[in-house]
Design a protein around this motif. Structure first.
Motif, mmCIF file in Angstrom:
data_model
loop_
_atom_site.group_PDB
_atom_site.id
_atom_site.type_symbol
_atom_site.label_atom_id
_atom_site.label_comp_id
_atom_site.label_asym_id
_atom_site.label_seq_id
_atom_site.Cartn_x
_atom_site.Cartn_y
_atom_site.Cartn_z
ATOM 1 N N LEU A 1 9.002 -3.469 -1.094
ATOM 2 C CA LEU A 1 9.718 -2.326 -0.524
ATOM 3 C C LEU A 1 10.274 -1.494 -1.674
ATOM 4 C CD1 LEU A 1 11.848 -4.422 1.975
ATOM 5 C CD2 LEU A 1 9.775 -3.137 2.524
ATOM 6 N N PRO A 2 10.203 -0.166 -1.589
ATOM 7 C CA PRO A 2 10.792 0.655 -2.645
ATOM 8 C C PRO A 2 12.279 0.341 -2.813
ATOM 9 C CG PRO A 2 9.526 2.004 -1.123
ATOM 10 C CD PRO A 2 9.626 0.635 -0.511
ATOM 11 N N ALA A 3 12.733 0.342 -4.057
ATOM 12 C CA ALA A 3 14.139 0.039 -4.345
ATOM 13 C C ALA A 3 14.588 0.834 -5.558
ATOM 14 C CB ALA A 3 14.317 -1.452 -4.604
ATOM 15 N N ASP A 4 15.851 1.170 -5.585
ATOM 16 C CA ASP A 4 16.439 1.836 -6.747
ATOM 17 C C ASP A 4 17.030 0.784 -7.671
ATOM 18 O OD1 ASP A 4 15.835 4.375 -5.821
ATOM 19 O OD2 ASP A 4 17.660 4.476 -4.630
ATOM 20 N N ARG A 5 16.148 0.097 -8.356
ATOM 21 C CA ARG A 5 16.634 -0.914 -9.287
ATOM 22 C C ARG A 5 15.648 -1.047 -10.435
ATOM 23 N NH1 ARG A 5 14.675 -6.515 -6.711
ATOM 24 N NH2 ARG A 5 15.359 -7.272 -8.707
ATOM 25 N N ALA A 6 16.178 -1.370 -11.578
ATOM 26 C CA ALA A 6 15.337 -1.466 -12.764
ATOM 27 C C ALA A 6 14.680 -2.838 -12.890
ATOM 28 C CB ALA A 6 16.167 -1.184 -14.011
ATOM 29 N N ALA A 7 15.296 -3.868 -12.322
ATOM 30 C CA ALA A 7 14.747 -5.219 -12.442
ATOM 31 C C ALA A 7 13.377 -5.280 -11.777
ATOM 32 C CB ALA A 7 15.687 -6.226 -11.801
ATOM 33 N N GLY A 8 12.478 -6.027 -12.367
ATOM 34 C CA GLY A 8 11.124 -6.120 -11.846
ATOM 35 C C GLY A 8 10.939 -7.272 -10.880
ATOM 36 N N VAL A 9 9.933 -7.122 -10.017
ATOM 37 C CA VAL A 9 9.500 -8.210 -9.145
ATOM 38 C C VAL A 9 8.392 -8.930 -9.906
ATOM 39 C CG1 VAL A 9 8.357 -8.803 -6.974
ATOM 40 C CG2 VAL A 9 10.092 -6.988 -7.016
ATOM 41 N N PRO A 10 8.543 -10.241 -10.153
ATOM 42 C CA PRO A 10 7.526 -10.971 -10.898
ATOM 43 C C PRO A 10 6.292 -11.237 -10.052
ATOM 44 C CG PRO A 10 9.246 -12.471 -10.179
ATOM 45 C CD PRO A 10 9.680 -11.085 -9.777
ATOM 46 N N GLY A 11 5.169 -11.373 -10.740
ATOM 47 C CA GLY A 11 3.923 -11.695 -10.059
ATOM 48 C C GLY A 11 2.834 -12.003 -11.054
ATOM 49 N N THR A 12 1.610 -11.936 -10.593
ATOM 50 C CA THR A 12 0.441 -12.247 -11.402
ATOM 51 C C THR A 12 -0.536 -11.093 -11.311
ATOM 52 O OG1 THR A 12 0.734 -14.591 -10.888
ATOM 53 C CG2 THR A 12 -1.393 -13.939 -11.809
ATOM 54 N N VAL A 13 -1.108 -10.701 -12.433
ATOM 55 C CA VAL A 13 -2.138 -9.663 -12.451
ATOM 56 C C VAL A 13 -3.483 -10.338 -12.725
ATOM 57 C CG1 VAL A 13 -1.799 -9.020 -14.884
ATOM 58 C CG2 VAL A 13 -2.756 -7.366 -13.271
ATOM 59 N N PHE A 14 -4.484 -9.916 -11.956
ATOM 60 C CA PHE A 14 -5.829 -10.485 -12.035
ATOM 61 C C PHE A 14 -6.836 -9.391 -12.359
ATOM 62 C CE2 PHE A 14 -3.539 -12.856 -8.711
ATOM 63 C CZ PHE A 14 -3.613 -14.152 -9.220
ATOM 64 N N ALA A 15 -7.816 -9.679 -13.209
ATOM 65 C CA ALA A 15 -8.962 -8.793 -13.418
ATOM 66 C C ALA A 15 -9.987 -9.178 -12.344
ATOM 67 C CB ALA A 15 -9.548 -8.979 -14.812
ATOM 68 N N ILE A 16 -10.377 -8.203 -11.522
ATOM 69 C CA ILE A 16 -11.272 -8.491 -10.399
ATOM 70 C C ILE A 16 -12.433 -7.498 -10.365
ATOM 71 C CG2 ILE A 16 -9.444 -9.566 -9.020
ATOM 72 C CD1 ILE A 16 -9.332 -6.897 -7.413
ATOM 73 N N THR A 17 -13.372 -7.766 -9.475
ATOM 74 C CA THR A 17 -14.546 -6.907 -9.282
ATOM 75 C C THR A 17 -14.317 -5.987 -8.080
ATOM 76 O OG1 THR A 17 -15.623 -8.393 -7.720
ATOM 77 C CG2 THR A 17 -16.014 -8.815 -10.082
ATOM 78 N N PRO A 18 -15.148 -4.962 -7.923
ATOM 79 C CA PRO A 18 -15.056 -4.124 -6.717
ATOM 80 C C PRO A 18 -15.246 -4.944 -5.434
ATOM 81 C CG PRO A 18 -16.347 -2.993 -8.378
ATOM 82 C CD PRO A 18 -16.103 -4.396 -8.892
ATOM 83 N N THR A 19 -16.101 -5.944 -5.467
ATOM 84 C CA THR A 19 -16.308 -6.820 -4.304
ATOM 85 C C THR A 19 -15.037 -7.595 -3.994
ATOM 86 O OG1 THR A 19 -18.661 -6.991 -4.797
ATOM 87 C CG2 THR A 19 -17.724 -8.694 -3.371
ATOM 88 N N ASP A 20 -14.353 -8.078 -5.031
ATOM 89 C CA ASP A 20 -13.084 -8.786 -4.841
ATOM 90 C C ASP A 20 -12.036 -7.866 -4.218
ATOM 91 O OD1 ASP A 20 -14.081 -11.113 -6.091
ATOM 92 O OD2 ASP A 20 -13.301 -10.498 -8.057
ATOM 93 N N LEU A 21 -11.988 -6.618 -4.680
ATOM 94 C CA LEU A 21 -11.010 -5.674 -4.152
ATOM 95 C C LEU A 21 -11.265 -5.410 -2.671
ATOM 96 C CD1 LEU A 21 -8.547 -4.003 -4.927
ATOM 97 C CD2 LEU A 21 -10.103 -2.137 -5.530
ATOM 98 N N ALA A 22 -12.526 -5.286 -2.298
ATOM 99 C CA ALA A 22 -12.871 -5.105 -0.877
ATOM 100 C C ALA A 22 -12.475 -6.341 -0.068
ATOM 101 C CB ALA A 22 -14.360 -4.814 -0.727
#
Length: 121
Positions: A61-82
């Motif tokens: 949800l949009p928020a007015d705060r500087a702190a980040g929400v942690p997570g994981t970033v993945f390199a994926i293919t167009p098929t994965d995105l679909a």
């Protein structure tokens, strides 16, 4: 071909969800996203509940705060995105946003609160 980056803060980080959605486990690394906070939605799609093991899923949800929400970033293919698009229910929409690392990644956010200029679907 340019790499496609997908940031996940929720169920797409679960190995069992990745095996079902992508047919394999993804390799990712820590990142975070600022300007958002975690909320929760109740999922009603039986297939998504069966895959994730829960009807309650996190949502950004949009928020007015500087702190980040942690997570994981993945390199994926167009098929994965679909495949990720097919997994996510209508409560979510995919948008391209900057991460703490400076990388631009696709991220699923609450559809009703998504920035209009970056909505993908």
């Amino acid at each position: 071909m340019a790499e496609i980056w997908l940031f996940s803060y929720g169920t797409l980080r679960q190995p069992e969800v990745q095996r079902t959605v992508f047919g394999r486990e993804l390799d990712g690394h820590f990142d975070e996203i600022a300007g958002y906070e975690l909320g929760e939605v109740t999922i009603t799609d039986p297939a998504v509940i069966a895959t994730s093991g829960s009807a309650r899923h996190p949502v950004l949800l949009p928020a007015d705060r500087a702190a980040g929400v942690p997570g994981t970033v993945f390199a994926i293919t167009p098929t994965d995105l679909a495949a990720a698009d097919a997994y996510e229910v209508a409560d979510y929409t995919r948008v391209l946003l900057p991460l703490g690392s400076g990388r631009q990644a696709w991220v699923y956010v609450l559809a009703s609160a998504a920035p209009e200029t970056t909505q993908s679907r």
